[in-house]
Motif scaffolding. Structure first.
Motif, PDB file in Angstrom:
ATOM      1  N   PHE A   1       0.767  -1.279  -0.075  1.00  0.00           N
ATOM      2  CA  PHE A   1      -0.156  -0.067   0.111  1.00  0.00           C
ATOM      3  C   PHE A   1       0.959   1.187  -0.016  1.00  0.00           C
ATOM      4  N   ASN A   2       1.781   1.191   0.797  1.00  0.00           N
ATOM      5  CA  ASN A   2       2.782   2.478   0.917  1.00  0.00           C
ATOM      6  C   ASN A   2       3.630   2.823  -0.355  1.00  0.00           C
ATOM      7  N   LEU A   3       4.037   1.454  -1.267  1.00  0.00           N
ATOM      8  CA  LEU A   3       4.662   1.929  -2.121  1.00  0.00           C
ATOM      9  C   LEU A   3       3.745   2.158  -3.563  1.00  0.00           C
TER      10      LEU A   3
ATOM     11  N   ILE B   1       8.750  -7.492 -10.112  1.00  0.00           N
ATOM     12  CA  ILE B   1       9.463  -6.665  -9.173  1.00  0.00           C
ATOM     13  C   ILE B   1      10.590  -6.265  -9.933  1.00  0.00           C
ATOM     14  N   GLY B   2      11.358  -6.990 -10.635  1.00  0.00           N
ATOM     15  CA  GLY B   2      12.379  -6.581 -11.483  1.00  0.00           C
ATOM     16  C   GLY B   2      11.971  -5.473 -12.409  1.00  0.00           C
TER      17      GLY B   2
ATOM     18  N   GLN C   1      11.913   4.684  -4.884  1.00  0.00           N
ATOM     19  CA  GLN C   1      13.120   3.427  -4.673  1.00  0.00           C
ATOM     20  C   GLN C   1      13.042   2.912  -3.230  1.00  0.00           C
ATOM     21  N   LYS C   2      13.369   3.864  -2.101  1.00  0.00           N
ATOM     22  CA  LYS C   2      13.495   3.471  -0.796  1.00  0.00           C
ATOM     23  C   LYS C   2      12.244   2.473  -0.465  1.00  0.00           C
ATOM     24  N   GLN C   3      11.026   2.769  -0.686  1.00  0.00           N
ATOM     25  CA  GLN C   3       9.843   2.034  -0.585  1.00  0.00           C
ATOM     26  C   GLN C   3       9.787   0.743  -1.288  1.00  0.00           C
ATOM     27  N   LEU C   4      10.472   0.867  -2.315  1.00  0.00           N
ATOM     28  CA  LEU C   4      10.522  -0.672  -3.142  1.00  0.00           C
ATOM     29  C   LEU C   4      11.375  -1.251  -2.563  1.00  0.00           C
ATOM     30  N   SER C   5      12.422  -0.977  -2.052  1.00  0.00           N
ATOM     31  CA  SER C   5      13.475  -1.727  -1.474  1.00  0.00           C
ATOM     32  C   SER C   5      12.846  -2.265  -0.132  1.00  0.00           C
ATOM     33  N   GLU C   6      11.959  -1.662   0.504  1.00  0.00           N
ATOM     34  CA  GLU C   6      11.283  -2.133   1.753  1.00  0.00           C
ATOM     35  C   GLU C   6      10.133  -3.233   1.347  1.00  0.00           C
ATOM     36  N   PHE C   7       9.624  -2.874   0.250  1.00  0.00           N
ATOM     37  CA  PHE C   7       8.764  -3.838  -0.251  1.00  0.00           C
ATOM     38  C   PHE C   7       9.236  -5.028  -0.551  1.00  0.00           C
ATOM     39  N   LYS C   8      10.442  -5.168  -1.259  1.00  0.00           N
ATOM     40  CA  LYS C   8      11.307  -6.343  -1.771  1.00  0.00           C
ATOM     41  C   LYS C   8      11.633  -7.144  -0.586  1.00  0.00           C
TER      42      LYS C   8
END
Length: 193
Positions: free
Chosen positions: A119-121, A163-164, A175-182
Motif C-alpha cells: 500500500f505504501n509503495l 518486481i524486476g 526507490q526506498k519504499q520499493l526496497s522495503e517492499f522487496k
C-alpha cells in the motif's frame, strides 16, 4: 481427508472474518469497537448473498461487482451506526483470539505487513507517476497482491519478474519504499515455505 478439507475451509472463513473485522476497526471509532465482530459477520453474509444473486442476474443488469461491494458497504455503515447507537452486541470481539490459533495470528501479521508495504509503495508510485505510468504500475501491483496474498503457492518466478520490472522503472522518490517492499516479500516467501 474430509476433516482436513473442512478444517481448511473453516480456517479460510475465519481468516476472512478476521480480515473484515480488522478493516472495520481501522475505519470506525473506538465507540463502535464492541459491535464490529457482529458487523463483520453480517458483512460476510450480505456480500455472499448479494454476489450469489448478482451472478445469477449479470446478463440482465449493467451493475458490476464493484457496484455490489459499494452497495453492501453503504448498508454496513448504517448497520454499524445503528448497533453502536443501540449498544446491541451478540459476539464479543475477543472471541476472535480464542478462535484463531497462534499460527494463524502469525500468518495474519505477515500478510498485514506485506499488504501495508505494498500500500505504501502504491501511494508513492501514484504520487510520482504520470497517468499512463500509474495504469501500468497499478496492473503490476494488483498482480503482485493477488499472487502473494491469494495464491496458496505464489509463483516466485512471476513475482521476481514483476518486481524486476518495477525496479527498472523505479523513480528516486519511491526507490526506498520499493526496497522495503522487496524485503517484506522475501520475508513473506521465506516464512511461507
Amino acid at each position: 481427508m474430509t476433516l482436513s478439507l473442512n478444517s481448511i475451509l473453516n480456517s479460510t472463513k475465519l481468516y476472512e472474518l478476521k480480515w473484515i473485522h480488522r478493516r472495520l476497526t481501522d475505519i470506525f471509532d473506538e465507540e463502535a469497537a464492541p459491535y464490529l465482530l457482529d458487523c463483520a459477520v453480517m458483512m460476510t453474509g450480505i456480500l455472499h448473498m448479494h454476489f450469489r444473486y448478482h451472478s445469477a442476474t449479470t446478463p440482465k443488469t449493467q451493475r458490476t461487482s464493484k457496484d455490489v461491494v459499494h452497495y453492501c458497504i453503504n448498508r454496513l455503515v448504517e448497520l454499524v451506526h445503528q448497533v453502536t447507537k443501540n449498544k446491541e452486541q451478540l459476539l464479543d470481539p475477543q472471541l476472535l483470539d480464542q478462535w484463531a490459533p497462534d499460527q494463524m495470528k502469525e500468518e495474519d501479521l505477515r500478510i498485514e505487513t506485506l499488504e501495508q508495504s505494498l500500500f505504501n509503495l502504491k501511494q508513492l508510485i501514484f504520487k510520482h507517476s504520470s497517468e499512463d505510468e500509474q495504469k501500468k504500475h497499478k496492473e503490476r501491483l494488483d498482480f503482485l497482491n493477488e499472487e502473494l496474498v491469494q495464491q496458496t503457492e505464489p509463483r516466485t518466478f512471476l513475482i521476481d519478474s514483476i518486481i524486476g520490472s518495477l525496479t527498472i522503472d523505479a523513480k528516486p522518490e519511491w526507490q526506498k519504499q520499493l526496497s522495503e517492499f522487496k524485503a517484506s516479500v522475501l520475508i513473506f516467501l521465506k516464512d511461507s515455505d
